[in-house]
Design a protein around this motif. Sequence first.
Motif, mmCIF file in Angstrom:
data_model
loop_
_atom_site.group_PDB
_atom_site.id
_atom_site.type_symbol
_atom_site.label_atom_id
_atom_site.label_comp_id
_atom_site.label_asym_id
_atom_site.label_seq_id
_atom_site.Cartn_x
_atom_site.Cartn_y
_atom_site.Cartn_z
ATOM 1 N N THR A 128 -8.355 0.082 8.879
ATOM 2 C CA THR A 128 -8.155 -0.288 7.608
ATOM 3 C C THR A 128 -6.983 -1.062 7.228
ATOM 4 O O THR A 128 -5.802 -0.629 7.816
ATOM 5 C CB THR A 128 -8.124 0.914 6.521
ATOM 6 N N PRO A 129 -6.884 -2.154 6.575
ATOM 7 C CA PRO A 129 -5.643 -2.906 6.419
ATOM 8 C C PRO A 129 -4.503 -2.026 5.604
ATOM 9 O O PRO A 129 -4.880 -1.037 4.801
ATOM 10 C CB PRO A 129 -6.302 -3.987 5.271
ATOM 11 N N GLN A 130 -3.348 -2.528 5.603
ATOM 12 C CA GLN A 130 -2.249 -1.802 5.028
ATOM 13 C C GLN A 130 -2.368 -1.837 3.672
ATOM 14 O O GLN A 130 -2.269 -0.432 3.224
ATOM 15 C CB GLN A 130 -1.021 -2.520 5.618
ATOM 16 N N GLU A 131 -2.930 -2.722 3.064
ATOM 17 C CA GLU A 131 -3.050 -2.487 1.640
ATOM 18 C C GLU A 131 -3.985 -1.518 1.139
ATOM 19 O O GLU A 131 -3.773 -1.084 0.064
ATOM 20 C CB GLU A 131 -3.057 -3.808 0.879
ATOM 21 N N ILE A 132 -4.926 -1.263 1.800
ATOM 22 C CA ILE A 132 -6.014 -0.270 1.513
ATOM 23 C C ILE A 132 -5.392 0.963 2.117
ATOM 24 O O ILE A 132 -5.576 2.186 0.996
ATOM 25 C CB ILE A 132 -7.317 -0.609 2.416
ATOM 26 N N GLN A 133 -4.628 1.091 2.852
ATOM 27 C CA GLN A 133 -3.924 2.527 3.156
ATOM 28 C C GLN A 133 -2.979 2.852 1.895
ATOM 29 O O GLN A 133 -2.886 3.920 1.541
ATOM 30 C CB GLN A 133 -3.222 2.339 4.491
ATOM 31 N N ASP A 134 -2.413 1.814 1.579
ATOM 32 C CA ASP A 134 -1.431 1.876 0.320
ATOM 33 C C ASP A 134 -2.147 2.399 -0.779
ATOM 34 O O ASP A 134 -1.561 3.192 -1.581
ATOM 35 C CB ASP A 134 -0.937 0.507 -0.108
ATOM 36 N N LEU A 135 -3.277 1.859 -1.136
ATOM 37 C CA LEU A 135 -4.015 2.068 -2.131
ATOM 38 C C LEU A 135 -4.572 3.447 -2.088
ATOM 39 O O LEU A 135 -4.399 4.403 -3.193
ATOM 40 C CB LEU A 135 -5.550 1.302 -2.154
ATOM 41 N N VAL A 136 -5.086 4.231 -0.922
ATOM 42 C CA VAL A 136 -5.523 5.604 -0.775
ATOM 43 C C VAL A 136 -4.133 6.506 -1.316
ATOM 44 O O VAL A 136 -4.329 7.443 -1.889
ATOM 45 C CB VAL A 136 -5.730 5.719 0.762
ATOM 46 N N GLU A 137 -2.810 5.803 -0.544
ATOM 47 C CA GLU A 137 -1.819 6.619 -0.866
ATOM 48 C C GLU A 137 -1.580 7.083 -2.359
ATOM 49 O O GLU A 137 -1.260 7.930 -3.017
ATOM 50 C CB GLU A 137 -0.496 5.705 -0.225
ATOM 51 N N SER A 138 -1.777 5.611 -2.997
ATOM 52 C CA SER A 138 -1.493 5.826 -4.635
ATOM 53 C C SER A 138 -2.259 6.585 -5.308
ATOM 54 O O SER A 138 -2.038 7.285 -6.317
ATOM 55 C CB SER A 138 -1.489 4.385 -5.051
ATOM 56 N N VAL A 139 -3.649 6.834 -4.839
ATOM 57 C CA VAL A 139 -4.548 7.553 -5.836
ATOM 58 C C VAL A 139 -4.119 9.071 -5.338
ATOM 59 O O VAL A 139 -4.868 9.799 -6.355
ATOM 60 C CB VAL A 139 -6.137 7.328 -5.410
ATOM 61 N N ARG A 140 -3.559 9.363 -4.548
ATOM 62 C CA ARG A 140 -3.232 10.836 -4.211
ATOM 63 C C ARG A 140 -2.254 11.485 -5.016
ATOM 64 O O ARG A 140 -2.086 12.707 -5.381
ATOM 65 C CB ARG A 140 -2.788 10.830 -2.752
ATOM 66 N N TYR A 141 -1.325 10.528 -5.965
ATOM 67 C CA TYR A 141 -0.250 11.037 -6.795
ATOM 68 C C TYR A 141 -0.317 10.760 -7.838
ATOM 69 O O TYR A 141 -0.624 9.255 -8.014
ATOM 70 C CB TYR A 141 1.187 10.645 -5.970
ATOM 71 N N PRO A 142 -0.413 11.423 -9.083
ATOM 72 C CA PRO A 142 -0.572 11.132 -10.476
ATOM 73 C C PRO A 142 0.485 10.168 -10.797
ATOM 74 O O PRO A 142 0.243 9.336 -11.908
ATOM 75 C CB PRO A 142 -0.184 12.601 -11.070
ATOM 76 N N LYS A 143 1.556 10.213 -10.222
ATOM 77 C CA LYS A 143 2.813 9.227 -10.724
ATOM 78 C C LYS A 143 2.508 7.794 -10.787
ATOM 79 O O LYS A 143 1.945 7.288 -9.825
ATOM 80 C CB LYS A 143 4.006 9.506 -9.841
#
Lengths: 86, 589
Positions: free
Chosen positions: B566-581
């Motif tokens: 998966t492209p890097q920006e998608i990995q970042d997206l997954v990362e971002s949904v995991r944290y409420p901040k």
Amino acid sequence: MAIDKATAEKYWSANLRLILGSLVVWTLVSFGFGILLRPMLSGIAVGGSDLGFWFAQQGSIFSFIGLVFFYSWKMNKLDEELGLQE
Amino acid sequence: MSQFTINLLFVGASFALYFGIAIWARAGSTKEFYVAGGGVPPVMNGMATAADWMSAASFISMAGLIAATGYYGSSFLMGWTGGYVLLAMLLAPYLRKFGKFTVPEFIGDRFYSKTARMVAVACLIVASVTYVIGQMAGAGIAFSRFLEVDKDTGLIIASIVVFFYAVLGGMKGITYTQVAQYCVLIVAYTIPAVFISLELTGNPLPAFGLFGDHAGSGMTLLGKLDQVVTDLGFTAHTADIDNKLNMVLFTLTLMIGTAGLPHVIIRFFTVPKVADARWSAGWALVFIALLYTTAPAVAAMARLNIYTTIYPTGDYTQPISHAERPEWMKNWEVTGLLKYEDKNGDGLIQTYNDKSEAGKALAEQNGWKGNEFTYNRDILVLANPEIAQLPGWVIGLIAAGGLAAALSTAAGLLLAISSSIAHDLVKGSINPDLSDKGELMVARITMAVSIVVATYLGMNPPGFAAQVVALAFGIAAASIFPALMYGIFSKKVNDKGAVFGMLAGLIVTLVYIFMYKGWFFIPGTANLPDNAANWIMGINPLSFGAIGALVNFAVAFGVSSVTEETPQEIQDLVESVRYPKGAGDAVAH
């Protein structure tokens, strides 16, 4: 995003552990006590039936409520501890 | 005042309330229309979710279903509540953090694929449309039984009401009417249950009365019920079953199907924060549990009540005669939901299981010629106030409650359908340049068209209407749930994995259902007879969604591991949904 990597990893693995633990309880009270283990629990009488029947008809539901509130409380607390809250 | 007037008064008053809310809660933007502006407090959202979730089937049919199936019926109780644990931990907080409007939108963004988004839209529409037919049919039944109007006229009145608050207010109007509808339906369900519980067990709380003592006999309530039904040749109410694999899979299918139903998921987009999404799932479960712990009590008590009414002395040779049957039996005979046929011509009502050995022996002894009394299982809830001899206003309340259950679920489903057509299909694919005002107009038109289609289908329900609810759960479990799970918990699963996974899960589930129920439910096209002897490993087609989900998980994982990362920006997206901040509002557009 300004979350440092170590905090992020700590948060996520704590979350996964909590989910795993909760799902074990979730499985135990419904598929376990309520269905598969019912014959083993048949000796324990609960109001005209046995413990397995009680879990299947209401014990599991009470446990689910407890689980969701426990999970929410733990996670919301963790959010604040690690400064990840909104 | 006649019963008809009382019913009319209660239903009229509840409708006036919904109208009032509709006028107060008009939607001015797409954000208000899709997610009620993202400002619904968690307790209130919990209540709205409970009304959204508890359909005509939960309100009218579930108690009767449990009475008919005994212990096996527990699958509905565990399945339809256990899904909320999955929602609270595995989906709701992260999807709220993602902060968009629809379920297909998340799937499309996360799997960077328009195809994935369209597959999700198709699954959503099939699952929701099949579900909404049942609600409209339920509303029609409630109207025709209580208001003495023609079923079609009733349906048109119901759809005008829904039209008003759903088209005008979108999610905002729906949310606040659902809160009111929850209050109506829970009061209506609980009052007769409390009285019947007091009468049979002396305990005002039905859930505790169920496991309490039976007043008068010195036995436990369940012990008494088991004794009566086994005497009459039925299987004991609490008897264990042999096919545990099927019960496990059926329960699991209902659980993950619940968690994957889009109209439930989008309710969690309406709360202000991620933390609220978690609490909100808990509150939803509390409000649902109020009804779901009462239902098995109503099932057991009403079932016992029917047999003790027919055999008042407890001596099975002395049933009551048809001439001196209670008033409620007369009332419900008129509707055809309750039937008496004097097979041995003695004027008495003999009811027993004439298919079992014990029942046949009983008949032999007493000169019975078969079971003479049959009832539709919906009676247990609908006639409950009359069986418990409650005043007329309680019956009026049941009428309003049944309608509230059907309409609140119908509105939630219609919103899920119209938002995915307007937002995913029109704005997301056909005309991306659409302005906010334009999109709002499209959403309103889609909503209006959906209501007309649902009303038409409710009036002319396809022959397979009863089977399609299984289809809705199967599809949600086998296609949507696994895709959402991977979207959040895996960074590896890519666009191809998601698309092939969803299609594989969907296809195996459909094939298994169609094999036994007929291809596209066309009568006569089934490959195998739909009974336990022919099911593979004893797995009922209704239980197959869980297997479909497993196939989906496996295929998506397999395909992703042999295709590109998966492209890097998608990995970042997954990362971002995991944290409420950094969640912000529900509009990160």
